[in-house]
Design an enzyme around this catalytic site. Structure first.
Site, PDB file in Angstrom:
ATOM      1  N   HIS A  79     -19.649 -36.287  10.141  1.00 43.28           N
ATOM      2  CA  HIS A  79     -20.954 -36.478  10.791  1.00 43.28           C
ATOM      3  C   HIS A  79     -21.376 -37.943  10.698  1.00 43.28           C
ATOM      4  CE1 HIS A  79     -25.294 -35.575  11.635  1.00 43.28           C
ATOM      5  NE2 HIS A  79     -25.457 -36.595  10.808  1.00 43.28           N
ATOM      6  N   GLU A  80     -21.212 -38.534   9.521  1.00 42.20           N
ATOM      7  CA  GLU A  80     -21.606 -39.935   9.356  1.00 42.20           C
ATOM      8  C   GLU A  80     -20.721 -40.859  10.188  1.00 42.20           C
ATOM      9  OE1 GLU A  80     -24.352 -40.514   8.129  1.00 42.20           O
ATOM     10  OE2 GLU A  80     -24.625 -38.511   7.288  1.00 42.20           O
ATOM     11  N   HIS A 130     -21.970 -40.961  13.668  1.00 39.94           N
ATOM     12  CA  HIS A 130     -23.055 -41.930  13.862  1.00 39.94           C
ATOM     13  C   HIS A 130     -22.483 -43.329  14.088  1.00 39.94           C
ATOM     14  CE1 HIS A 130     -26.667 -39.633  13.399  1.00 39.94           C
ATOM     15  NE2 HIS A 130     -26.381 -39.207  12.185  1.00 39.94           N
ATOM     16  N   GLU A 184     -29.268 -36.654  15.858  1.00 41.92           N
ATOM     17  CA  GLU A 184     -28.627 -35.765  14.887  1.00 41.92           C
ATOM     18  C   GLU A 184     -27.774 -34.680  15.549  1.00 41.92           C
ATOM     19  OE1 GLU A 184     -28.327 -36.196  11.660  1.00 41.92           O
ATOM     20  OE2 GLU A 184     -29.488 -38.032  11.923  1.00 41.92           O
TER      21      GLU A 184
END
Length: 306
Positions: free
Chosen positions: A130-131, A134, A199
Site C-alpha cells: 500500500h505504501e 502511494h 487511500e
C-alpha cells in the site's frame, strides 16, 4: 481528475496561509506570508521527507540490520517496477506505516515495530505494498508538503493572538479569532480531503502489488483495532502528519466524511474484498500475532530489528 483536485487543494492551502498573514498584518502581512509560503514550498520539496521521518524518530535500516523487513520491501518494489526506496523503522507499539519522498527515485517507507510485531508476514506485505502504491501514484510529495504547510498554518495561527493590537490588522479582534480558529480548521479539512481521495486508489494498487486483497484487508482491520487502544506519542506531538499513515494514528475515527483523515476502515475492507475474485487463489493471510512474520518467514519469527 485527482491530480487537478489535489493541485487546487494545495493552492488553497497556500492562499489560506497568505490569508492568515493578511488577518494578522494586513497587506504587508499577506506579502510576507506569500514569500514565506513560497520558500516553504521550495524547502518542503527537497526536505519534507526528512522532516517527517525526523518527527517520528525513524531509523534507517538495511539488509544487514533488518534482513526480512528490508528484503520484503525490495521484493515488493521489484514487483511494482519501482526503484528501491529507503527503508525506515519507527520504535512505536502502535502498528502503522507511511511513505514519503518527492518522487519514486527519492522515496522512503517507514513501519513501526508494532506493525512487525502484531501482524503476520502477509499482512505486513500488504501494508508495505500500500505504501509503495502511494510512491508509485506520486502521492507522497503532495501529502508531505500538505503536512508541512498545515503545521505552519497552525503555528502562525498561534501567533495571531499576540498581534491582536496590530494597527495593520484589517478586521481587528474578529480577524484574530478567524486566524486562530477557522484557518487551522480549514487546513485540517484540506489535509483530510487530500488523504481520503488517495487511500482507496492506494489500497487497490497495493493489493495488486502484493497479490492479495485479503492480506491488506486483514491488516487494515488489525491496525484500526490497535490504533484506538495504543497511543502513538510522536503522532500526537505532530498531528499534521496523521493523514500520511495507512490508518489515522490519532484516534479510531469511524465517520466516513470530511472530518475524518481516512475513509472508514470497514468501507476500505469491503472494497478490497470485492477485488478478491480478480486474483488467482492464494493462501489466506496468516492471522497469528505471535511474531512479526507469523511463522511464514524462511528464517522464522525473529524480529527484523534484532
Amino acid at each position: 481528475m485527482n491530480i487537478m483536485r489535489t493541485a487546487m487543494l494545495l493552492a488553497f492551502m497556500t492562499a489560506l496561509f497568505m490569508g492568515v498573514g493578511y488577518l494578522i498584518g494586513g497587506s504587508g502581512g499577506m506579502m510576507i506570508a506569500f514569500f514565506v509560503a513560497a520558500a516553504m514550498n521550495l524547502f518542503s520539496y527537497w526536505n519534507s521527507d526528512k522532516m517527517v521521518l525526523r518527527m517520528h524518530n525513524a531509523v534507517e535500516v538495511d539488509e544487514r540490520s533488518a534482513p526480512e523487513y528490508y528484503g520484503m520491501v525490495r521484493d515488493l518494489a521489484a514487483r511494482a517496477q519501482l526503484p528501491m526506496p529507503k527503508v525506515y523503522l519507527i520504535r512505536e507499539d502502535q502498528p502503522n506505516a507511511f511513505a514519503t519522498g518527492r518522487n519514486p527515485q527519492n522515496a522512503a517507507v517507514a513501519a513501526t515495530t508494532g506493525l512487525l510485531d502484531r501482524l503476520s508476514y502477509d499482512e505486513v506485505a500488504g501494508v508495505m505494498a500500500h505504501e509503495l502504491a502511494h510512491v508509485q501514484n506520486r502521492d507522497t510529495l503532495t501529502m508531505t508538503i500538505t503536512a508541512t504547510i498545515a503545521g505552519a498554518i497552525s503555528m502562525l495561527a498561534n501567533f495571531a493572538f499576540f498581534f491582536r493590537g496590530n494597527n495593520n490588522n484589517p478586521l481587528g479582534f474578529i480577524g484574530v479569532l478567524v486566524a486562530m480558529i477557522v484557518a487551522p480548521l480549514a487546513a485540517m479539512m484540506v489535509q483530510m480531503a487530500i488523504s481520503r481521495t488517495r487511500e482507496y486508489a492506494a489500497d487497490r494498487r497495493g493489493a495488486e502489488i502484493c497479490g492479495s486483497p485479503q492480506s491488506l484487508a486483514s491488516a487494515l482491520n488489525k491496525i484500526a483495532s490497535s490504533a484506538g487502544r495504543l497511543r502513538n506519542d510522536n503522532a500526537e506531538r505532530n498531528p499534521a502528519t496523521a493523514h500520511m499513515f495507512i490508518i489515522n494514528p490519532l484516534s479510531g475515527e469511524k465517520m466516513d466524511n470530511l472530518f475524518s483523515t481516512h475513509p472508514d476502515t470497514q468501507n476500505r475492507i469491503a472494497a478490497l474484498m470485492k477485488m478478491q475474485g480478480e486474483f488467482a487463489p492464494q493462501a489466506a493471510a496468516a492471522t497469528s500475532a505471535s511474531g512479526p512474520w507469523g511463522g511464514n518467514s524462511p528464517s522464522g519469527p525473529r524480529g527484523p530489528w534484532s
